[in-house]
Design a protein around this motif. Sequence first.
Motif, PDB file in Angstrom:
ATOM      1  N   LEU A 150       4.942   4.843   9.363  1.00  0.00           N
ATOM      2  CA  LEU A 150       4.901   5.960   8.955  1.00  0.00           C
ATOM      3  C   LEU A 150       4.675   6.048   7.293  1.00  0.00           C
ATOM      4  O   LEU A 150       5.363   4.756   6.692  1.00  0.00           O
ATOM      5  CB  LEU A 150       6.366   6.606   9.119  1.00  0.00           C
ATOM      6  N   GLU A 151       4.131   6.652   6.570  1.00  0.00           N
ATOM      7  CA  GLU A 151       4.031   6.854   5.239  1.00  0.00           C
ATOM      8  C   GLU A 151       5.113   7.448   4.727  1.00  0.00           C
ATOM      9  O   GLU A 151       5.406   8.403   5.242  1.00  0.00           O
ATOM     10  CB  GLU A 151       2.486   7.587   4.889  1.00  0.00           C
ATOM     11  N   VAL A 152       5.675   7.063   3.520  1.00  0.00           N
ATOM     12  CA  VAL A 152       6.766   7.591   2.802  1.00  0.00           C
ATOM     13  C   VAL A 152       6.557   7.637   1.370  1.00  0.00           C
ATOM     14  O   VAL A 152       5.894   6.571   0.808  1.00  0.00           O
ATOM     15  CB  VAL A 152       8.014   6.923   3.322  1.00  0.00           C
ATOM     16  N   LEU A 153       7.117   8.439   0.589  1.00  0.00           N
ATOM     17  CA  LEU A 153       7.141   8.454  -0.789  1.00  0.00           C
ATOM     18  C   LEU A 153       8.669   8.181  -0.987  1.00  0.00           C
ATOM     19  O   LEU A 153       9.725   8.851  -0.702  1.00  0.00           O
ATOM     20  CB  LEU A 153       6.982   9.632  -1.507  1.00  0.00           C
ATOM     21  N   ILE A 154       8.924   7.550  -2.096  1.00  0.00           N
ATOM     22  CA  ILE A 154      10.430   7.080  -2.414  1.00  0.00           C
ATOM     23  C   ILE A 154      10.691   7.669  -3.699  1.00  0.00           C
ATOM     24  O   ILE A 154       9.971   7.136  -4.803  1.00  0.00           O
ATOM     25  CB  ILE A 154      10.680   5.532  -2.127  1.00  0.00           C
ATOM     26  N   ASP A 155      11.258   8.567  -3.764  1.00  0.00           N
ATOM     27  CA  ASP A 155      11.838   9.140  -5.486  1.00  0.00           C
ATOM     28  C   ASP A 155      12.839   8.220  -6.156  1.00  0.00           C
ATOM     29  O   ASP A 155      13.987   8.034  -5.290  1.00  0.00           O
ATOM     30  CB  ASP A 155      12.190  10.450  -5.379  1.00  0.00           C
ATOM     31  N   GLY A 156      12.902   7.938  -7.088  1.00  0.00           N
ATOM     32  CA  GLY A 156      14.181   7.269  -7.885  1.00  0.00           C
ATOM     33  C   GLY A 156      14.366   5.659  -7.859  1.00  0.00           C
ATOM     34  O   GLY A 156      15.192   4.929  -7.795  1.00  0.00           O
ATOM     35  N   PHE A 157      13.210   5.050  -7.058  1.00  0.00           N
ATOM     36  CA  PHE A 157      13.182   3.584  -6.730  1.00  0.00           C
ATOM     37  C   PHE A 157      11.990   2.810  -7.028  1.00  0.00           C
ATOM     38  O   PHE A 157      11.065   3.394  -6.282  1.00  0.00           O
ATOM     39  CB  PHE A 157      13.678   3.408  -5.229  1.00  0.00           C
ATOM     40  N   ASP A 158      11.889   2.322  -7.933  1.00  0.00           N
ATOM     41  CA  ASP A 158      10.444   1.720  -8.140  1.00  0.00           C
ATOM     42  C   ASP A 158      10.389   0.446  -7.396  1.00  0.00           C
ATOM     43  O   ASP A 158      10.986  -0.697  -7.694  1.00  0.00           O
ATOM     44  CB  ASP A 158      10.220   0.999  -9.547  1.00  0.00           C
ATOM     45  N   THR A 159       9.320   0.575  -6.505  1.00  0.00           N
ATOM     46  CA  THR A 159       9.309  -0.381  -5.394  1.00  0.00           C
ATOM     47  C   THR A 159       7.942  -1.311  -6.010  1.00  0.00           C
ATOM     48  O   THR A 159       6.927  -0.726  -5.992  1.00  0.00           O
ATOM     49  CB  THR A 159       9.016   0.143  -4.054  1.00  0.00           C
ATOM     50  N   ASP A 160       8.349  -2.451  -6.111  1.00  0.00           N
ATOM     51  CA  ASP A 160       6.922  -3.525  -6.223  1.00  0.00           C
ATOM     52  C   ASP A 160       6.440  -3.906  -4.989  1.00  0.00           C
ATOM     53  O   ASP A 160       6.932  -3.428  -3.868  1.00  0.00           O
ATOM     54  CB  ASP A 160       7.613  -4.532  -7.245  1.00  0.00           C
ATOM     55  N   GLU A 161       5.517  -4.674  -5.097  1.00  0.00           N
ATOM     56  CA  GLU A 161       4.558  -4.974  -3.763  1.00  0.00           C
ATOM     57  C   GLU A 161       5.572  -5.847  -2.818  1.00  0.00           C
ATOM     58  O   GLU A 161       5.435  -5.892  -1.541  1.00  0.00           O
ATOM     59  CB  GLU A 161       3.559  -5.803  -4.149  1.00  0.00           C
ATOM     60  N   ASN A 162       6.546  -6.594  -3.566  1.00  0.00           N
ATOM     61  CA  ASN A 162       7.492  -7.488  -2.793  1.00  0.00           C
ATOM     62  C   ASN A 162       8.345  -6.638  -1.824  1.00  0.00           C
ATOM     63  O   ASN A 162       8.576  -6.708  -0.585  1.00  0.00           O
ATOM     64  CB  ASN A 162       8.397  -8.368  -3.458  1.00  0.00           C
ATOM     65  N   LEU A 163       8.873  -5.471  -2.516  1.00  0.00           N
ATOM     66  CA  LEU A 163       9.694  -4.582  -1.691  1.00  0.00           C
ATOM     67  C   LEU A 163       9.118  -3.872  -0.746  1.00  0.00           C
ATOM     68  O   LEU A 163       9.590  -3.627   0.227  1.00  0.00           O
ATOM     69  CB  LEU A 163      10.630  -3.612  -2.878  1.00  0.00           C
TER      70      LEU A 163
END
Length: 131
Positions: free
Chosen positions: A57-70
């Motif tokens: 599933l594709e998601v957008l996450i607001d308020g959380f900067d996700t780097d490649e590891n996360l």
Amino acid sequence: IYQNIHGEDTSIMIESWPEIIEDVDVKAAQDIDKIIEIIKISREIRNENGIKPSKELEVLIDGFDTDENLKAILYRMTKLCVIVDTKEETIVRPTTFGAVRFIMSEIVDKAAELEKRYALLKDENDRLKKA
């Protein structure tokens, strides 16, 4: 287990109490809490809509900067692909840090749902006309 880890013949019963770690990475701990929250929300969405855990599933996450590891952790644990933006309709689930937005077309067959709702309304309308 203790003896296998420490390679000693001593018992944990006679060891001193562990020392408190002073230099805890607070940001890493907060990131883990956010990941746990995202996993819970993902499982709720999947359960509510009968979606298999193996489906990406594709998601957008607001308020959380996700780097490649996360992003990699989230994908491995939940099959969620974090995207930056979309023009499609989304299902929004609020979080303690912002929101998680799922692409609606991946979750719900909008046409089928509208058809079901229309059939229910038609049946109710027919019932009321008979009354």
